[in-house]
Design an enzyme around this catalytic site. Structure first.
Site, PDB file in Angstrom:
ATOM      1  N   GLY A 125       0.791  -1.224   0.000  1.00 46.06           N
ATOM      2  CA  GLY A 125       0.000   0.000   0.000  1.00 46.06           C
ATOM      3  C   GLY A 125       0.820   1.269   0.000  1.00 46.06           C
ATOM      4  O   GLY A 125       0.273   2.363   0.064  1.00 46.06           O
ATOM      5  N   ARG A 179       3.041 -15.667  -4.802  1.00 44.52           N
ATOM      6  CA  ARG A 179       3.966 -15.296  -3.710  1.00 44.52           C
ATOM      7  C   ARG A 179       3.816 -16.300  -2.580  1.00 44.52           C
ATOM      8  O   ARG A 179       2.802 -17.001  -2.506  1.00 44.52           O
ATOM      9  CB  ARG A 179       3.689 -13.879  -3.218  1.00 44.52           C
ATOM     10  CG  ARG A 179       2.275 -13.687  -2.713  1.00 44.52           C
ATOM     11  CD  ARG A 179       2.035 -12.238  -2.312  1.00 44.52           C
ATOM     12  NE  ARG A 179       0.607 -12.040  -2.060  1.00 44.52           N
ATOM     13  CZ  ARG A 179       0.027 -10.851  -1.955  1.00 44.52           C
ATOM     14  NH1 ARG A 179       0.740  -9.753  -2.114  1.00 44.52           N
ATOM     15  NH2 ARG A 179      -1.252 -10.745  -1.703  1.00 44.52           N
ATOM     16  N   TYR A 188      24.663 -22.068  26.399  1.00 44.13           N
ATOM     17  CA  TYR A 188      23.219 -22.357  26.439  1.00 44.13           C
ATOM     18  C   TYR A 188      22.438 -21.078  26.707  1.00 44.13           C
ATOM     19  O   TYR A 188      23.016 -20.063  27.119  1.00 44.13           O
ATOM     20  CB  TYR A 188      22.908 -23.381  27.545  1.00 44.13           C
ATOM     21  CG  TYR A 188      23.145 -22.830  28.927  1.00 44.13           C
ATOM     22  CD1 TYR A 188      22.133 -22.147  29.606  1.00 44.13           C
ATOM     23  CD2 TYR A 188      24.383 -22.954  29.545  1.00 44.13           C
ATOM     24  CE1 TYR A 188      22.362 -21.596  30.855  1.00 44.13           C
ATOM     25  CE2 TYR A 188      24.620 -22.404  30.786  1.00 44.13           C
ATOM     26  CZ  TYR A 188      23.600 -21.729  31.438  1.00 44.13           C
ATOM     27  OH  TYR A 188      23.825 -21.167  32.659  1.00 44.13           O
ATOM     28  N   SER A 223      26.656 -16.969  34.303  1.00 44.84           N
ATOM     29  CA  SER A 223      25.311 -16.884  33.766  1.00 44.84           C
ATOM     30  C   SER A 223      24.961 -15.410  33.656  1.00 44.84           C
ATOM     31  O   SER A 223      24.936 -14.697  34.658  1.00 44.84           O
ATOM     32  CB  SER A 223      24.329 -17.603  34.696  1.00 44.84           C
ATOM     33  OG  SER A 223      23.021 -17.467  34.190  1.00 44.84           O
TER      34      SER A 223
END
Lengths: 966, 966
Positions: free
Chosen positions: A114, A349, A935, A847
């Site tokens: 648009g 598409r 992780y 951590s």
């Protein structure tokens, strides 16, 4: 890759600006745009595409570079291409007998829906419209097309406000008494055409251009210009799309689906985009144009019905659909038109699809040999995985509820899933009711940490205030419980135990249903559909492929055995964060915890006055010296004896102190409780690492709230009728005041608590080790990892490491059993990342606490920022995203990189993970992958999401094209 | 540099372990230790030093490496050296006829006072003591020396607890009825010797070693051992001295000052260490040993009296003192002994001196040609400069006050200087009294930001709570006002307007004197001495040399013209930080500021609802496009007209809103007030840069305190007798609650306020520019620099830069005058340093806010940390220093470096400074110099300190030796 070429036009050799559809291909998106490349690919594949050509994006850029002039040769190439199209169609541009009409559409590399402009039916004028009328034998059709063309061209190319045409059109409708556009006959449409042409004359000072070539020239220029229009520039700024990509221009023969019952138009998907089933799925309308499908004036028929109405075109379409899917190796979203029995393909598409369809299609296509497993992994959005796993309301159920007026309110969809339960308004009541087996939904203005016991037992939570990262939202996501927060129209009356919305009131005990996926709140019990990973075969298979591809481990944040079990069932390979303080908040422990906290400061003061720590550390040092130094053993022995005596004397005095006794008694009672907690958690995660964070939050969070105490004390003081209670409240208030802080987030918490009150950490470490010992005796393998929060300088860690290591060794020695434990730290204070090389000398794992890192790096208190200014920042794009949801690579990310590099320099095998909210966010997971973390740890329900996101991150790293499956 | 050599002993070639004094020199401290190098230098200069030698620090290390064995050759070299000493003295070691006695002392490279051991009179045994008695003709003297030797040797070398000797000695004193040691005659001392020898036999199982060589061997080993003794190891750990430096051992001939009236001992300085006057200054005792001077049994005479008593020795000493000063080019602290008329020098070292003496001596020595200006700059501690400048109590005054019992209490010396005034207990009362011309001292339990008006008018501040970086301490230092904080024994009764200490009570209006340099609090008015930089000629001269040497600029933090003037008189070259919020706190503005704050949220809400900012920014963008794009001017004009209309409509609606009107009215009244503020400041700093920081603190700091409102509201509610006041208080409480934050330090403040309520910043920028315009018209040159606080991401700055730049240009356009202003930012959020390259694209200057950086990098809320755990951290050495006083190079420093590098990469000429508390701390200034900042900014009274510290930092950089003055 952009392919450029030159072509010979007339005398000069110029660049090739124009490509006929059959000259292009699917991989020329840069040069031809998405639409152009699609048409080229279909043409090249021999599909029936209305002939046309594409003017390249390079031409657009050249247009701007030349000061808004067509580059040399472009117009000539356009005319040449038009000649070819005339030959292909047998029609001629501007020929009143057999006019060629074209559409002129923009088409950039990236879809900007648009944002740019299209002109249809170009080539019409007073003569060719007559030709069209004759050819189609439909004057009304021809004049309708003509008036539409003038209107579109006027608005888009000549930039005349659209309202002027709309008003004139309405006027004529009034004049002839027409209700709808379709009520206008050919004569009326002729009047419309005349009126429209007058508008053009008036607005531009020139007549409407009747020369089709002039029309084409202006329309192409208008498409180029639209690339730099305000809307398009704003859009690209917003989405950070470069401004120099340019747009291509597609000029294509018009075809008409509204030429009778042998014509029609439709849209279809090559597979069902909701279920993923392998079947053509779409809609078709006979004798209609695309606009009519959109306008909804007539009800379209299912695509399968087309087989009856236009059997030949349908059969051809089926074959084409199959071929396109094979060509593009993905489900296609197709647009087509049948003009007098002949099928034309207008667009192809990749199709948007539901979460379920995405997974099924990806897995099916692997089994069909169409795509590789790696490609399948890239075909599903991680967020779609989450949608599949939470309890859901079927669409039919929601629609019925809407019809029945059961929708109460809408808030933020803070944690996905559906919760059905009886409304309760305080956490204690929630617990009482839940213990009788009643499902409850906790409804609060907002939640605070000591509502935790209510959250634990509730099916879900609804709050009137707070944002996506408010306490309720974060905790609920962490627990995988549905949450709707910030439902502002919900007015809660805590005294009356009810809430009301627009005059409707829900009392305690009334059933409500909240949908955390959509943010909707319903009255009553709605039926819920709860999926399960093992029953979702396709997803399970997809995730098993993900596990083979990803390099990042996926762990979960879980505080309780039941959460750990769930996480494991979702594929978690460890626990990255167990927050022990949540355990402290439970009803049976809180009084003990409060006793411990109230006695701790005085107990610590007495201990310090006795110099006990100093004596002990002197003794420790002397013992170490005694071990290291062989010489003068008798002298060292004398010193040791003296120090031992001093320690013993100080200990005796300490143990006689009442505050110490109270403190110690609470700790002694908490020890077996914590041991049971850790026993359960370690057992649930047998064989996997479990990171347990020692107590972290500021202690006042465990005590009654300051303001409530202050109000009660003031009331009691003014009333003067209960001196006993007043004294009690004032004592509590004094204790709370002593712990109160200006900025608790930066205050006495984490390892700072551990240094002030080491006995709390000692109790926790003992509980962890004792639980592990017990499990080892039962034959269960455990890998507890003990994590120190908030470390920011090396001495903090060094001291805690010494004290707690001693406890751990003592437990092992007492039991005669060794435990495979690690000591490590959170990296959640910026300074910790800078000195990560030092920290890694002692810490066996890191951590990253990215929540706190985000708070300190941005200087944002999460709660305050959300409430006060983060909304504005996101709305106004001062920040491109919420840094509490997606890791900020520029600040937090760079600091993490520093931490990783320095930590691994000291200890190459250092285990590094992330346990903040970001651990479940796909963009952040990709960042963690690139950083080389071991992780990510996230809430249990996000584990499958993270497994897929980690796999996608690994695939994004690979350079070589991947091999097909089979 | 350590020089090593080898020597040939017997058959083997071994390392040189032993240096005779004449073989060493002053630059061999590493190898010979401080004492050894000093004796060597004096010997080499031909001064009368008792002969001796030094066993090297390398020998000590070799001793440990060999498992506590003397390294090969060391003992032989020791004996060889002893032979030479025998030749030099004509005495023989162990010779009963003419015994050589020696001292054995440790002597490390760095002074470790009292940490290691010394043995005197070594060489005595039952035979040599008789020889000593004969030679000195003093049996008592000889046996006293002998018993001291056994006692010292027993305790230090044989490690027998000293109490055993002390007890035995006291026993014999009782037995013979002696009161003092000196009452013991020779016979009694013989008994002491016998008893001591028995103790040795009993404790070690062996007799006391009578062989002088055995004594020497054991004593040397004991000195080596003392290097690794507990005391010494602890000491080195504390001061971070490496453990592998080792200690040297000095063996030196004993000389005795107690051999009659032609003997004596003394200590002296080559110049007066209090005033710096060029005169010998010290004390002398005839017929005495060093111990006697220390014990204070006899009153020593001034050194000048020695000229009468021992004229020849005195004359020699004078010459030697002068020569040593010339050799060492610094004031020396000397120890000497005269034995039978002969002068012996025992020690020379750099003298400790007062602040005044340090400056005078340094400057005098330059004028005398003894040292260079650069050396002079390195001879004065920056902290000494500060001591010279603050109002002071003369020592006599303090002593008189002590005698009169006027000392009330002692607290932390938070801000130096003396304040004398009437005690007042609240800031309003302080203002009232001060306005009548009365000097006042503000006494508060602790201060908070809205006590500022009281602090402004007070002479100084005394608080019962808070640490060195509490609010009172920081603000007082900033204002250069004396402050004593945390005087815990002061009990303040705010209702009674009094405080009491140990039963003594001070009421409002009573005179008190506080000494912020020492932390003492006195009753009554004490006379004060106020120095002045221009009258301190020496200091002034020294600082002018500093200005020639330093590379760092020195600016000051000042909020008011009077502070700016003071800073300028101290040499400030600019204002690095004017905190505009302090201006807002003054009594006449606070009601306006509160009106502004209470109306701001609703005004902003209305404005946002109208979309005014969006319209305005669209208009701005369109105007920019219109300027940049020549094409289609008519189309742009249409768009502009439309946008202008939208803006005008929204503005009209906004101006009609009551909240907006209230907000705007307050701002309109604040504008001329702020303009006057800035006019004064810019005028005071004419020609210099003045950095003005836009409003920074969270707004609730300007409103009444939450808890007080809550208590009042509760009281009113319970009493129910004043509904009108209740409504008012509840309204205020609601407003305060809405602004309240969990962590205000990380909340809505700084540029975040500027983005939410841009009108406040706009008003401030207008006031700054208008003041500059006015001054320019008056012919005064100004360089205002406008500083945005708390910027953490580039969009914040981009938007404020656009809005405020517009205001500045508008003022210039209105006035037809240009102003030399800059826009810049604080770098006080870690993220700002990471994106400094981006920030520098817009910011013309950076100012590091190291207070906030320290808070965020460490995760320490300053107030909370000081109150809760920082004390423990510093006491227990978990942190080596308070990072709020001295810049932390590991965390904050590394981040600053990142900021400097990236900022200068984008804008090489970027002006970078620091305006945190650290700007006045010498260690931090040195760090800023190394970082390459342009300037440091500190409180006015620290400007001279910073000038010197900056010069020292520059000198530390220079590699080449500096040329002498003249």
């Amino acid at each position: 890759m952009a392919q450029t070429a030159t072509t010979t036009t007339g005398t000069a050799t110029t660049k090739k600006w124009v490509y006929l559809f059959h000259e292009g291909s699917a991989d020329m998106r840069d040069l031809l745009g998405g639409k152009g490349a699609g048409c080229a690919q279909m043409t090249r594949a021999g599909l029936p595409v209305p002939p046309g050509f594409t003017i390249t994006t390079e031409a657009c850029n050249a247009y701007y570079q030349a000061g808004r002039q067509f580059p040399p040769g472009m117009w000539e190439q356009t005319l040449e291409a038009l000649r070819v199209v005339e030959q292909q169609t047998g029609k001629r541009f501007g020929d009143p007998q057999n006019p060629l009409l074209v559409s002129v559409r923009s088409g950039a590399k990236l879809s900007m829906p648009g944002m740019m402009d299209t002109v249809l039916n170009l080539g019409l004028n007073d003569e060719t419209v007559e030709g069209l009328a004759r050819l189609t034998n439909n004057e009304r059709f021809a004049y309708d097309a003509y008036r539409r063309f003038i209107q579109m061209f006027g608005r888009i190319v000549l930039e005349i406000p659209g309202e002027r045409f709309d008003e004139a059109f309405e006027e004529i409708k009034r004049e002839v008494g027409a209700r709808q556009d379709t009520d206008l006959a050919a004569a009326a449409l002729r009047r419309v055409v005349a009126r429209f042409k007058a508008i053009v004359q008036e607005a531009t000072g020139s007549p409407f251009p009747t020369d089709p070539y002039e029309q084409l020239r202006l329309a192409i220029a208008a498409v180029f210009r639209s690339w730099m229009g305000k809307r398009a520039v704003d859009y690209r700024n917003f989405y950070k799309i470069p401004h120099d990509l340019g747009t291509a221009v597609n000029v294509q023969t018009m075809v008409f689906g509204n030429m009778g019952d042998d014509s029609g138009t439709g849209v279809a998907f090559t597979r069902n985009p909701t279920t993923g089933a392998k079947e053509l799925f779409g809609e078709f309308l006979v004798n209609a144009q695309g606009e009519d499908v959109v306008a909804g004036i007539r009800t379209p028929m299912p695509i399968s019905k087309m087989a009856e109405v236009l059997p030949q075109a349908y059969q051809e379409f089926q074959q084409i659909a199959r071929r396109l899917e094979e060509t593009y190796r993905d489900v296609q979203d197709l647009e087509f038109t049948v003009e007098r029995g002949k099928l034309y393909m207008l667009q192809t598409r990749a199709a948007k699809r539901s979460a379920a369809a995405a997974v099924k299609i990806a897995v099916d296509m692997v089994h069909e040999g169409l795509i590789s497993r790696e490609e399948a992994l890239q075909r599903v959005e991680p967020a779609q995985v989450e949608q599949l796993l939470v309890p859901q309301l079927d669409e039919a159920v929601v629609e019925a509820a809407r019809r029945e007026g059961r929708v109460l309110a809408r808030g933020l969809n803070a944690s996905p899933g559906v919760a059905v339960g009886k409304a309760v308004f305080d956490p204690d009541r929630a617990e009482t009711l839940a213990h009788t087996g009643e499902p409850v939904v906790l409804v609060r203005p907002e939640t605070v940490p000591d509502d935790i016991h209510g959250l634990i037992v509730a099916q879900g939570v609804l709050t009137a205030r707070g944002g996506m990262t408010s306490h309720a939202a974060v905790v609920a996501r962490g627990m995988g419980k549905p949450a709707v927060v910030g439902a502002e129209r919900v007015r809660i009356d805590l005294r009356d135990r009810s809430f009301s919305v627009d005059g409707r009131t829900v009392h305690e005990g009334d059933w409500i249903t909240i949908d955390g996926t959509t943010g909707e709140v319903f009255l009553g019990q709605l039926p819920v559909h709860v999926p399960n990973l093992t029953e979702l075969h396709d997803l399970n298979e997809l995730l098993s492929w993900a596990d083979n591809v990803r390099r990042l481990g996926v762990w979960a944040n879980a505080d309780y055995p039941r959460d750990a079990e769930r996480a494991r069932s979702f594929g978690a390979q460890g626990i990255g964060l167990c927050r022990t303080e949540h355990m402290f908040m439970e009803e049976d422990r809180l009084p003990l915890v409060q006793q411990m906290i109230l006695a701790a400061p005085e107990a610590a003061r007495v201990k310090r006055a006795l110099g006990l720590d100093a004596h002990r550390s002197a003794l420790r040092a002397a013992r170490q010296r005694a071990e290291e130094q062989a010489g003068e053993p008798s002298l060292v022995a004398t010193e040791l004896a003296e120090l031992e005596q001093r320690v013993a004397e100080a200990e005796a005095k300490l143990h006689a102190d009442p505050a110490w006794q109270q403190y110690k008694a609470a700790l002694d009672q908490l020890l077996p409780i914590q041991r049971t907690d850790f026993y359960g958690l370690l057992k649930a995660m047998a064989g996997c690492p479990v990171i347990i964070r020692l107590i972290d939050p500021p202690l006042h969070e465990f005590l009654p709230k300051h303001d409530e105490l202050l109000v009660e004390a003031t009331e009691l003081r003014v009333r003067g009728n209960n001196p006993q209670r007043l004294a009690e409240v004032e004592r509590l208030l004094a204790a709370v005041n002593a712990l109160r802080e200006a900025n608790p987030m930066l205050g006495l918490r984490g390892c700072r608590l551990g240094l002030l009150y080491p006995e709390i950490n000692e109790m926790q470490v003992r509980a962890i080790l004792e639980a592990a010992v017990q499990l080892k005796r039962e034959g269960v393998e455990t890998h507890p990892e003990i994590m120190m929060p908030l470390v920011g300088n090396i001495e903090e860690l060094r001291r805690l490491h010494a004290i707690l290591g001693e406890v751990a060794r003592a437990v092992e020695a007492e039991a005669g059993v060794t435990v495979d434990y690690k000591f490590g730290t959170m990296i959640e204070i910026p300074r910790a990342a800078f000195i990560a090389d030092q920290i890694a000398e002692l810490a066996e794992f890191f951590s990253f606490g990215t929540n706190d890192l985000t708070q300190t790096i941005f200087g944002f208190s999460r709660d305050d920022a959300e409430a006060k200014f983060l909304g504005l920042y996101l709305e106004e794009k001062i920040l491109p995203f919420n840094p509490f949801q997606t890791l900020d690579p520029e600040g937090v990310g760079e600091l993490m990189q520093i931490g990783v590099e320095r930590g691994r320099k000291t200890r190459p095998e250092l285990e590094i993970g992330i346990c903040g909210e970001h651990g479940g966010d796909p963009a952040s997971i990709a960042f963690c992958h690139r950083l080389g973390l071991n992780y990510v740890s996230c809430s249990p329900f996000r584990v499958p999401v993270a497994r897929l996101a980690a796999a996608q991150a690994a695939l994004a790293d690979r350079q070589e094209p991947v091999a097909r499956d089979r």
